[in-house]
Design a protein around this motif. Structure first.
Motif, PDB file in Angstrom:
ATOM      1  N   GLY A 219       0.989  -1.206   0.074  1.00  0.00           N
ATOM      2  CA  GLY A 219       0.099  -0.093  -0.108  1.00  0.00           C
ATOM      3  C   GLY A 219       0.715   1.274  -0.051  1.00  0.00           C
ATOM      4  N   GLY A 220       0.376   2.391  -0.513  1.00  0.00           N
ATOM      5  CA  GLY A 220       1.127   3.513  -0.683  1.00  0.00           C
ATOM      6  C   GLY A 220       2.551   3.633  -1.372  1.00  0.00           C
ATOM      7  N   GLY A 221       2.206   2.662  -2.520  1.00  0.00           N
ATOM      8  CA  GLY A 221       3.455   2.549  -3.259  1.00  0.00           C
ATOM      9  C   GLY A 221       4.798   2.176  -2.744  1.00  0.00           C
ATOM     10  N   GLN A 222       4.836   1.541  -1.288  1.00  0.00           N
ATOM     11  CA  GLN A 222       5.873   1.069  -0.714  1.00  0.00           C
ATOM     12  C   GLN A 222       6.024  -0.288  -0.974  1.00  0.00           C
ATOM     13  OE1 GLN A 222       7.822   3.134   1.133  1.00  0.00           O
ATOM     14  NE2 GLN A 222       6.722   4.814   0.946  1.00  0.00           N
ATOM     15  N   THR A 223       7.112  -0.622  -1.955  1.00  0.00           N
ATOM     16  CA  THR A 223       7.471  -2.109  -2.350  1.00  0.00           C
ATOM     17  C   THR A 223       8.924  -2.518  -1.917  1.00  0.00           C
ATOM     18  OG1 THR A 223       8.449  -1.090  -4.381  1.00  0.00           O
ATOM     19  CG2 THR A 223       6.029  -1.734  -4.328  1.00  0.00           C
ATOM     20  N   ASP A 224       9.811  -1.588  -0.926  1.00  0.00           N
ATOM     21  CA  ASP A 224      10.886  -1.909  -0.462  1.00  0.00           C
ATOM     22  C   ASP A 224      10.827  -2.091   1.051  1.00  0.00           C
ATOM     23  OD1 ASP A 224      13.492  -2.610  -0.586  1.00  0.00           O
ATOM     24  OD2 ASP A 224      14.053  -0.841  -1.852  1.00  0.00           O
ATOM     25  N   LEU A 225      12.036  -2.303   1.554  1.00  0.00           N
ATOM     26  CA  LEU A 225      12.268  -2.349   3.133  1.00  0.00           C
ATOM     27  C   LEU A 225      12.108  -1.011   3.671  1.00  0.00           C
ATOM     28  CD1 LEU A 225      15.379  -4.784   3.414  1.00  0.00           C
ATOM     29  CD2 LEU A 225      13.125  -5.223   4.017  1.00  0.00           C
ATOM     30  N   PRO A 226      11.373  -1.076   4.734  1.00  0.00           N
ATOM     31  CA  PRO A 226      11.463   0.171   5.314  1.00  0.00           C
ATOM     32  C   PRO A 226      12.411   0.750   5.965  1.00  0.00           C
ATOM     33  CG  PRO A 226      10.164  -1.058   6.868  1.00  0.00           C
ATOM     34  CD  PRO A 226      10.563  -2.037   5.507  1.00  0.00           C
ATOM     35  N   ALA A 227      12.959   1.865   5.651  1.00  0.00           N
ATOM     36  CA  ALA A 227      14.313   2.541   6.168  1.00  0.00           C
ATOM     37  C   ALA A 227      14.264   2.975   7.749  1.00  0.00           C
ATOM     38  CB  ALA A 227      14.803   3.412   5.280  1.00  0.00           C
ATOM     39  N   ASP A 228      12.904   3.134   8.622  1.00  0.00           N
ATOM     40  CA  ASP A 228      12.873   3.970   9.535  1.00  0.00           C
ATOM     41  C   ASP A 228      12.262   3.030  10.758  1.00  0.00           C
ATOM     42  OD1 ASP A 228      10.695   4.049   8.062  1.00  0.00           O
ATOM     43  OD2 ASP A 228      10.319   6.276   8.256  1.00  0.00           O
ATOM     44  N   ILE A 229      12.708   1.801  10.815  1.00  0.00           N
ATOM     45  CA  ILE A 229      12.210   0.971  11.784  1.00  0.00           C
ATOM     46  C   ILE A 229      12.381   1.336  13.225  1.00  0.00           C
ATOM     47  CG2 ILE A 229      12.048  -1.631  12.565  1.00  0.00           C
ATOM     48  CD1 ILE A 229      13.355  -2.227   9.699  1.00  0.00           C
ATOM     49  N   PRO A 230      11.699   1.414  14.025  1.00  0.00           N
ATOM     50  CA  PRO A 230      11.618   1.955  15.312  1.00  0.00           C
ATOM     51  C   PRO A 230      12.521   0.946  16.120  1.00  0.00           C
ATOM     52  CG  PRO A 230       9.390   1.844  14.872  1.00  0.00           C
ATOM     53  CD  PRO A 230      10.105   1.139  13.680  1.00  0.00           C
ATOM     54  N   ARG A 231      13.314   1.634  16.932  1.00  0.00           N
ATOM     55  CA  ARG A 231      14.257   0.866  17.640  1.00  0.00           C
ATOM     56  C   ARG A 231      13.599  -0.251  18.802  1.00  0.00           C
ATOM     57  NH1 ARG A 231      19.093   4.898  19.821  1.00  0.00           N
ATOM     58  NH2 ARG A 231      19.932   5.667  17.823  1.00  0.00           N
ATOM     59  N   TRP A 232      12.581   0.319  19.219  1.00  0.00           N
ATOM     60  CA  TRP A 232      11.490  -0.689  20.052  1.00  0.00           C
ATOM     61  C   TRP A 232      10.950  -1.919  19.464  1.00  0.00           C
ATOM     62  CZ3 TRP A 232       6.852  -0.823  18.053  1.00  0.00           C
ATOM     63  CH2 TRP A 232       6.187   0.354  17.394  1.00  0.00           C
ATOM     64  N   THR A 233      11.172  -2.076  18.142  1.00  0.00           N
ATOM     65  CA  THR A 233      10.511  -3.131  17.511  1.00  0.00           C
ATOM     66  C   THR A 233      11.002  -4.457  17.844  1.00  0.00           C
ATOM     67  OG1 THR A 233      10.291  -1.826  15.382  1.00  0.00           O
ATOM     68  CG2 THR A 233       9.787  -4.270  15.281  1.00  0.00           C
ATOM     69  N   SER A 234      10.191  -5.505  18.348  1.00  0.00           N
ATOM     70  CA  SER A 234      10.536  -6.556  18.790  1.00  0.00           C
ATOM     71  C   SER A 234       9.982  -7.755  17.606  1.00  0.00           C
ATOM     72  CB  SER A 234      10.126  -7.133  20.006  1.00  0.00           C
ATOM     73  OG  SER A 234       8.534  -7.015  20.070  1.00  0.00           O
TER      74      SER A 234
END
Length: 354
Positions: A59-74
């Motif tokens: 969605g939103g035209g995003q077809t790649d890895l997100p470059a701004d993953i939050p540090r708190w992501t588990s």
């Protein structure tokens, strides 16, 4: 010596108050600046801070890895994003390592995994790469995943890439791996060189192209008693070469779906569970003895034929006289029949007879 008065003395304000005022102004500027923090949720993703889950769907035209993953992501879930390549350090943010525990990358069309793609994910416990289209996977693809417990690679490999799997799975960093799933990859053999370098408890190999498990694999299973294997939906060839596997299946409880391990060949045994075969069906000794007995019977019959021909040859003179005598006797008998036939058919001879 001339002393120049400071700005604080000239303005009538003490130096301490002036310093605190500067700090206050700098703090206000920092708080009012529009700089993005590391806790913000990436675009086209949904975030649940309480559970530490970030989910990124198409969605939103995003077809790649997100470059701004939050540090708190588990837990990071990426699905349907058409990610063709996982480059080195794909999940490091500005050189910062994440505390991620679960990473799901299924259904993303991944074709290439470069060396050290998961660099920095030292605490990763579960990695799901199922339902991709892997064509190239580096032998160092999983380096650095020392805490990985579960690796899912179901329906992930193109036919040409299965040969690269052994190298990728031989990484010493996978020594704590508990569960490995390789279903639906058309594998003809177990792509693990040594089972003892892992801490495997479950090995899923269903729906592949395995026809037999060799003596070395069975020996490894006997040594690694904790391993549970899943082998259903494989085309097992039920001949005498299956003997070692057959007795392991009968005497061990390591195969969790033994009742679904079915014979595919030969035609006479198709559809029969391997565990329900008779011992003589896979006994190479009996099969060899049967083959030897047929060969021996053929040799005996051939010898009898040769002896018979030799007897005929040695008695050819007597046989010829015997055949001539039979022919002469048959000729005399036929002449008698012919004479009687002529008498019966001639009416004049019939009147004389009367």
């Amino acid at each position: 010596m001339r002393i120049t008065p400071s700005a604080g003395h000239l303005s009538g304000v003490s130096p301490d108050r002036n310093r605190w005022g500067l700090h206050y102004v700098a703090l206000l500027c920092l708080l009012s600046s529009p700089v993005r923090t590391d806790d913000a949720c990436p675009s086209s993703c949904s975030c649940a801070r309480d559970s530490g889950t970030v989910t990124c769907l198409p969605g939103g035209g995003q077809t790649d890895l997100p470059a701004d993953i939050p540090r708190w992501t588990s837990t990071l879930i990426l699905k349907g994003r058409n990610i063709s390549t996982l480059p080195q350090g794909a999940f490091t943010v500005n050189g910062t390592e994440l505390e991620m525990v679960t990473l799901s990358l299924s259904y993303n069309g991944i074709q290439i995994i470069e060396p050290y793609a998961f660099l920095g994910l030292h605490r990763l416990h579960l990695l799901d790469l199922s339902h991709n289209q892997l064509e190239i996977i580096s032998s160092r693809a999983f380096h650095g995943l020392s805490e990985l417990r579960s690796l899912f690679l179901n329906y992930s490999f193109s036919p040409g890439a299965t040969g690269q799997l052994s190298g990728a799975l031989s990484a010493q960093s996978l020594r704590n791996l508990h569960r490995l799933e390789l279903a639906g990859n058309k594998l003809k053999f177990i792509p693990i060189k040594r089972l003892d370098i892992y801490n495997l408890h479950a090995l899923v190999l269903i729906n592949n192209s395995i026809e037999n498990l060799g003596r070395e694999n069975i020996s490894s299973f006997y040594q690694q008693r904790r391993i549970r294997v899943y082998l259903a939906l494989n085309p097992f060839r039920c001949n005498c070469e299956l003997e070692v596997f057959y007795y392991w299946l009968k005497n061990s409880s390591q195969c969790q779906d033994a009742e679904r391990v079915i014979c595919s060949e030969p035609e006479a045994r198709r559809g029969i569970p391997v565990a329900k075969l008779r011992g003589e069906d896979v006994d190479c000794m009996n099969e060899n003895l049967e083959a030897v007995s047929y060969v021996f019977l053929g040799i005996v019959l051939a010898l009898i034929g040769v002896v018979f021909l030799m007897v005929l040859y040695l008695n050819r003179g007597g046989i010829k006289r015997w055949l001539n005598n039979i022919r002469e006797a048959c000729r005399d008998q036929m002449e008698v029949y012919h004479y009687r036939y002529e008498q019966d058919s001639d009416p004049r001879l019939a009147n004389v007879a009367v």
